[in-house]
Design a protein around this motif. Structure first.
Motif, PDB file in Angstrom:
ATOM      1  N   SER A  25       6.193  -8.350   5.664  1.00 19.61           N
ATOM      2  CA  SER A  25       6.636  -7.536   4.537  1.00 19.61           C
ATOM      3  C   SER A  25       5.492  -7.295   3.554  1.00 19.61           C
ATOM      4  CB  SER A  25       7.840  -8.176   3.852  1.00 19.61           C
ATOM      5  OG  SER A  25       7.445  -9.260   3.062  1.00 19.61           O
ATOM      6  N   ALA A  26       4.543  -8.240   3.473  1.00 20.94           N
ATOM      7  CA  ALA A  26       3.408  -8.034   2.572  1.00 20.94           C
ATOM      8  C   ALA A  26       2.494  -6.934   3.118  1.00 20.94           C
ATOM      9  CB  ALA A  26       2.625  -9.326   2.379  1.00 20.94           C
ATOM     10  N   LEU A  27       2.203  -6.984   4.435  1.00 23.14           N
ATOM     11  CA  LEU A  27       1.327  -5.960   5.017  1.00 23.14           C
ATOM     12  C   LEU A  27       1.999  -4.593   4.974  1.00 23.14           C
ATOM     13  CD1 LEU A  27      -0.255  -7.791   8.071  1.00 23.14           C
ATOM     14  CD2 LEU A  27      -1.380  -7.020   5.967  1.00 23.14           C
ATOM     15  N   GLY A  28       3.276  -4.541   5.386  1.00 27.19           N
ATOM     16  CA  GLY A  28       4.010  -3.282   5.345  1.00 27.19           C
ATOM     17  C   GLY A  28       4.097  -2.743   3.932  1.00 27.19           C
ATOM     18  N   GLY A  29       4.441  -3.629   3.002  1.00 26.80           N
ATOM     19  CA  GLY A  29       4.555  -3.216   1.607  1.00 26.80           C
ATOM     20  C   GLY A  29       3.220  -2.732   1.066  1.00 26.80           C
TER      21      GLY A  29
ATOM     22  N   GLY B 139      15.297  -6.735  10.469  1.00 25.38           N
ATOM     23  CA  GLY B 139      16.197  -6.320   9.399  1.00 25.38           C
ATOM     24  C   GLY B 139      15.769  -6.891   8.063  1.00 25.38           C
ATOM     25  N   LEU B 140      15.402  -8.165   8.071  1.00 23.90           N
ATOM     26  CA  LEU B 140      14.971  -8.822   6.843  1.00 23.90           C
ATOM     27  C   LEU B 140      13.675  -8.200   6.323  1.00 23.90           C
ATOM     28  CD1 LEU B 140      16.121 -11.083   5.157  1.00 23.90           C
ATOM     29  CD2 LEU B 140      14.686 -12.711   6.379  1.00 23.90           C
ATOM     30  N   ALA B 141      12.758  -7.898   7.246  1.00 22.80           N
ATOM     31  CA  ALA B 141      11.484  -7.302   6.844  1.00 22.80           C
ATOM     32  C   ALA B 141      11.714  -5.931   6.201  1.00 22.80           C
ATOM     33  CB  ALA B 141      10.551  -7.182   8.046  1.00 22.80           C
TER      34      ALA B 141
ATOM     35  N   GLN C 264       9.003  -4.940  -2.079  1.00 23.66           N
ATOM     36  CA  GLN C 264       7.558  -5.117  -1.894  1.00 23.66           C
ATOM     37  C   GLN C 264       6.770  -3.820  -2.137  1.00 23.66           C
ATOM     38  OE1 GLN C 264       6.715  -8.164  -1.903  1.00 23.66           O
ATOM     39  NE2 GLN C 264       6.632  -9.054   0.122  1.00 23.66           N
ATOM     40  N   ILE C 265       7.274  -2.700  -1.600  1.00 20.59           N
ATOM     41  CA  ILE C 265       6.564  -1.428  -1.778  1.00 20.59           C
ATOM     42  C   ILE C 265       6.435  -1.076  -3.268  1.00 20.59           C
ATOM     43  CG2 ILE C 265       6.641   1.064  -1.327  1.00 20.59           C
ATOM     44  CD1 ILE C 265       7.903   0.443   1.379  1.00 20.59           C
ATOM     45  N   PRO C 266       7.537  -1.136  -4.038  1.00 19.31           N
ATOM     46  CA  PRO C 266       7.408  -0.803  -5.464  1.00 19.31           C
ATOM     47  C   PRO C 266       6.438  -1.725  -6.191  1.00 19.31           C
ATOM     48  CG  PRO C 266       9.707  -0.861  -4.844  1.00 19.31           C
ATOM     49  CD  PRO C 266       8.948  -1.369  -3.674  1.00 19.31           C
ATOM     50  N   LEU C 267       6.460  -3.020  -5.831  1.00 25.08           N
ATOM     51  CA  LEU C 267       5.535  -3.953  -6.477  1.00 25.08           C
ATOM     52  C   LEU C 267       4.094  -3.536  -6.185  1.00 25.08           C
ATOM     53  CD1 LEU C 267       5.174  -6.475  -8.135  1.00 25.08           C
ATOM     54  CD2 LEU C 267       5.479  -7.853  -6.093  1.00 25.08           C
ATOM     55  N   MET C 268       3.827  -3.170  -4.929  1.00 20.36           N
ATOM     56  CA  MET C 268       2.479  -2.723  -4.550  1.00 20.36           C
ATOM     57  C   MET C 268       2.080  -1.491  -5.349  1.00 20.36           C
ATOM     58  SD  MET C 268      -0.092  -3.398  -2.621  1.00 20.36           S
ATOM     59  CE  MET C 268      -1.588  -2.589  -2.080  1.00 20.36           C
TER      60      MET C 268
ATOM     61  N   LEU D 284       2.018 -10.079  -2.859  1.00 19.12           N
ATOM     62  CA  LEU D 284       3.259  -9.707  -2.179  1.00 19.12           C
ATOM     63  C   LEU D 284       3.697 -10.827  -1.235  1.00 19.12           C
ATOM     64  CD1 LEU D 284       2.892  -5.936  -1.157  1.00 19.12           C
ATOM     65  CD2 LEU D 284       3.555  -6.921  -3.314  1.00 19.12           C
ATOM     66  N   PHE D 285       2.716 -11.442  -0.594  1.00 19.43           N
ATOM     67  CA  PHE D 285       3.020 -12.546   0.314  1.00 19.43           C
ATOM     68  C   PHE D 285       3.748 -13.657  -0.433  1.00 19.43           C
ATOM     69  CE2 PHE D 285       2.034 -16.661   2.151  1.00 19.43           C
ATOM     70  CZ  PHE D 285       2.353 -16.466   3.487  1.00 19.43           C
ATOM     71  N   ALA D 286       3.178 -14.082  -1.563  1.00 17.73           N
ATOM     72  CA  ALA D 286       3.796 -15.158  -2.345  1.00 17.73           C
ATOM     73  C   ALA D 286       5.166 -14.723  -2.848  1.00 17.73           C
ATOM     74  CB  ALA D 286       2.897 -15.534  -3.520  1.00 17.73           C
ATOM     75  N   ASN D 287       5.269 -13.443  -3.200  1.00 21.90           N
ATOM     76  CA  ASN D 287       6.522 -12.905  -3.718  1.00 21.90           C
ATOM     77  C   ASN D 287       7.653 -13.051  -2.709  1.00 21.90           C
ATOM     78  OD1 ASN D 287       8.067 -11.496  -5.644  1.00 21.90           O
ATOM     79  ND2 ASN D 287       7.787  -9.582  -4.516  1.00 21.90           N
TER      80      ASN D 287
END
Lengths: 300, 265
Positions: free
Chosen positions: A86-90, A167-169, A176-180, A229-232
């Motif tokens: 999710s961090a990489l995708g985000g 699904g979770l990702a 995650q995307i908005p945070l990025m 994002l990872f830590a998030n």
């Protein structure tokens, strides 16, 4: 808001030694330090101590060693995988979205609209987000039904399940995307027009400009934001719990169950789990702060 | 930066995909929440949820805790941030670092620590009875909101000249209470409000701490409904989304007012 967080983190130069004493002015900050000690530092410290003790309170490294047990190691591993995905995708989609609006030449009103929306979406996490994705991609969710009725595509027949890793990702990406976007937009603002013009005058293509100029300047910011994002997502509990109940073996879900009902049958092993989590989030946040400081050398 | 020459197809495509990804779940959730009565769209799920006494009780419980969190948070953060800015600038890095820690230590770890440190046989048994646990939950939320509240107040303080204002007030004979309430506070009210609304949004949706401290907050109620009902969770998700939007909207509103006030000075 998340963007604020990025700014705070960027400004914090890390811990320093305590203040020089000698003046009574110090007293003004005492309530804050008492509060921070009681509700932030001491409880955490207590867990760390507990992780190094056995049930009788003697020092031991056994708890930490037992973190290598297959169930626990597996829970850490799934947490790390989902956080990485999710961090990489985000980071990638967030960067593309931010770049489109900040430097992509789209109409100016889109930017404040996107930023406001990202402020909301990055805070729209937890259980309501889980419910939203169940209503979207669950077995009777709108998208699942539309795909089946319109395109005759059976999402669940194809192996997708909103209660699974993918699904979770996909759900995590919603915050995650908005945070990025919020973190990376200021960095993109810092790319100077002159750098691009200079590159163009020397005959660089758009690709060469990105490859040789923009990305090398941006990479500490990008990598740092990815770590944040990872830590998030690593510390998140409620979204996964709301989606999957306690069936999905994330480290936070395991810790949640342990606190609820001592599922590991060993209180001190629970403390060791917490140590492992703190170590991982501290590592990625620490790396973020360091990278952020590097990134700012260029982006002033 | 200059606009990218040539095609803007890429940026539009990214924006279109983003818009679809972000809007479809909202539309789907809304659509789902209307499906409760078979065959027709209706607001039945909302009616059921809003009439549920547990909804009302947990929502108001969380609202009260959120307001308490904001009050305690402001009383803790504003004087500290003021004093750091006025007298103790060399402490700023330490205080900033501490206010960042709640982002490093996940909420679940913090509450685990509370349960160990403040259990009913400890020196400060904050989990011994429900009122004491409410207090612990509130203080836990103050901790969780520390990064946001401190940042908001600190930004407000940096945009005014704290030293000059303080010394002017001192030379006119004002006491410290008067300085904080009548000089500093009116100048950073908008900043405090933006921290307050963000805190409100965070507290209303918080699940982990409330659940593990076993308090009847909105988060655990959401979890209960989510595990047992079909359509009500979507209605609740829409309610939660509206609360978040309202909080962010108010932040924007006060932020704009503040910028306008700054420009007018």
């Amino acid at each position: 808001m998340a963007a604020d967080v990025a700014q705070i983190v960027s400004r914090a130069p890390g811990p320093r030694l305590g203040p020089r004493r000698g003046s009574l002015a110090f007293l003004g900050a005492v309530p804050f330090f008492i509060f921070a000690t009681m509700f932030l530092i001491w409880p955490t410290f207590g867990l760390i101590i507990g992780g190094f003790q056995d049930a009788q309170g003697n020092f031991t490294l056994d708890n930490l060693r037992r973190l290598a047990e297959p169930t626990i190691l597996n829970a850490y591993w799934i947490s790390i995988e989902i956080s990485l995905a999710s961090a990489l995708g985000g980071a990638i989609f967030g960067f593309l979205l931010s770049a489109s609006v900040v430097i992509g030449g789209l109409p100016g009103w889109l930017r404040p609209t996107l930023m406001t929306f990202c402020g909301v979406a990055s805070n729209f996490a937890g259980l309501p987000l889980a419910f939203a994705f169940l209503a979207t991609l669950g077995r009777t969710g709108l998208v699942t039904l539309l795909l089946r009725n319109w395109l005759h595509f059976d999402l669940y027949g194809a192996g997708f399940n909103v209660l699974s890793f993918s699904g979770l990702a996909v759900t995590y990406l919603y915050f995650q995307i908005p945070l990025m976007v919020l973190i990376v937009s200021p960095a993109l603002d810092g790319l100077k027009r002159e750098w691009r013009e200079a590159a163009e005058i020397m005959g660089a293509s758009s690709w060469q400009y990105w490859r040789r100029v923009a990305i090398p300047i941006l990479w500490p910011s990008l990598l740092g934001a990815t770590l944040l994002l990872f830590a998030n997502s690593f510390g998140a509990v409620a979204t996964a719990y709301g989606l999957t109940g306690s069936s999905f073996n994330l480290i936070t879900i395991l810790l949640f169950a342990q606190i609820r009902g001592d599922v590991l049958h060993d209180q001190n092993l629970g403390y060791a789990l917490a140590i492992g989590m703190i170590a991982l989030t501290a590592l990625s946040n620490g790396a973020y702060i360091w990278l952020r400081a590097r990134g700012e050398r260029w982006l002033r | 930066m200059a606009a990218v020459k040539g095609s803007r197809f890429g940026p539009w495509l990214a924006l279109a995909i983003g818009t679809i990804y972000f809007l479809v779940p909202l539309i789907a959730t809304f659509e789902f929440s209307l499906r409760m009565e078979r065959g027709v769209y209706s607001f039945e799920a909302y009616r059921v949820v809003l009439a549920d006494p547990h909804f009302q009780a947990s929502f108001s419980y969380s609202a009260v805790i959120a307001v308490a969190t904001i009050v305690v948070g402001v009383l803790l953060v504003a004087p500290t941030a003021y004093w750091i800015e006025y007298k103790l600038r060399r402490l700023r890095p330490v205080v900033e670092f501490i206010t960042l820690l709640p982002l490093v230590i996940p909420a679940i770890v913090l509450v685990f620590g509370y349960l160990r440190t403040y259990n009913s046989s400890s020196l400060i048994p904050l989990t011994a009875n429900p009122r004491a646990t409410d207090l612990l939950l509130t203080l836990g939320y103050v901790t969780l909101s520390l990064p946001y509240m401190y940042r908001a107040v600190d930004t407000g303080l940096r945009s005014i000249d704290v030293r000059t204002l303080t010394e002017a007030a001192l030379s006119l004979g004002a006491g410290w209470g008067a300085i904080l309430i009548r000089v500093i506070y009116p100048n950073i009210r908008a900043a405090i409000l933006s921290g307050a609304f963000l805190t409100f949004a965070i507290v209303m949706g918080e699940f982990t701490m409330a659940s593990l401290l076993d308090r009847p907050a909105f988060g655990p109620y959401l979890q209960l409904i989510g595990a047992n009902r079909a359509y009500e969770p979507s209605a609740l998700a829409i309610v939660a989304f509206i609360v978040t939007w309202a909080c962010m909207g108010l932040i924007q509103l006060f932020g704009r007012e503040r910028r306008a006030a700054m420009a007018g000075r």
